[in-house]
Design a protein around this motif. Structure first.
Motif, PDB file in Angstrom:
ATOM      1  N   ALA A  23       0.831  -1.204   0.000  1.00  0.00           N
ATOM      2  CA  ALA A  23       0.000   0.000   0.000  1.00  0.00           C
ATOM      3  C   ALA A  23       0.866   1.254   0.000  1.00  0.00           C
ATOM      4  O   ALA A  23       1.914   1.296   0.641  1.00  0.00           O
ATOM      5  N   ALA A  24       0.417   2.265  -0.740  1.00  0.00           N
ATOM      6  CA  ALA A  24       1.145   3.531  -0.813  1.00  0.00           C
ATOM      7  C   ALA A  24       0.158   4.650  -1.129  1.00  0.00           C
ATOM      8  O   ALA A  24      -0.830   4.442  -1.831  1.00  0.00           O
ATOM      9  N   ASP A  25       0.400   5.842  -0.590  1.00  0.00           N
ATOM     10  CA  ASP A  25      -0.389   7.021  -0.913  1.00  0.00           C
ATOM     11  C   ASP A  25       0.214   7.680  -2.142  1.00  0.00           C
ATOM     12  O   ASP A  25       1.399   8.006  -2.156  1.00  0.00           O
ATOM     13  N   VAL A  26      -0.601   7.872  -3.160  1.00  0.00           N
ATOM     14  CA  VAL A  26      -0.143   8.501  -4.398  1.00  0.00           C
ATOM     15  C   VAL A  26      -0.837   9.846  -4.544  1.00  0.00           C
ATOM     16  O   VAL A  26      -2.055   9.938  -4.451  1.00  0.00           O
ATOM     17  N   TYR A  37       3.723  11.944  -7.112  1.00  0.00           N
ATOM     18  CA  TYR A  37       4.729  11.343  -6.241  1.00  0.00           C
ATOM     19  C   TYR A  37       4.058  10.361  -5.289  1.00  0.00           C
ATOM     20  O   TYR A  37       2.857  10.398  -5.072  1.00  0.00           O
ATOM     21  N   VAL A  38       4.846   9.463  -4.738  1.00  0.00           N
ATOM     22  CA  VAL A  38       4.365   8.438  -3.824  1.00  0.00           C
ATOM     23  C   VAL A  38       4.957   8.721  -2.449  1.00  0.00           C
ATOM     24  O   VAL A  38       6.152   8.945  -2.309  1.00  0.00           O
TER      25      VAL A  38
END
Length: 75
Positions: A23-26, A37-38
């Motif tokens: 999981a990552a916030d983009v 950006y991530v």
């Protein structure tokens, strides 16, 4: 005989921290999707905040001693 290699292929240490599918916030600009950006959490924010808090308390103690401590007179 293998061909001569100019560069060396190595796995990035980040590959272990951020495996494919994690999981990552983009964040991106809807008008320019290439502007993106991530943001990923490293998990060390708590340790860093404790360290900075300890430094702040130490500096405050030094400031209080200098401002409110005993007067030093040279003879």
């Amino acid at each position: 005989m293998p061909a001569a290699s100019i560069g060396k292929i190595a796995l990035s240490p980040l590959a272990d921290l951020y495996p494919v599918g994690s999981a990552a916030d983009v964040y991106y600009n809807p008008k320019k999707p290439k502007d993106a950006y991530v943001q990923r959490s490293e998990g060390s924010a708590q340790g860093l905040s404790l360290l900075l808090g300890a430094i702040a308390v130490g500096l405050l103690a030094v400031a209080l001693v200098l401002l409110c401590g005993p007067t030093i007179t040279l003879v």
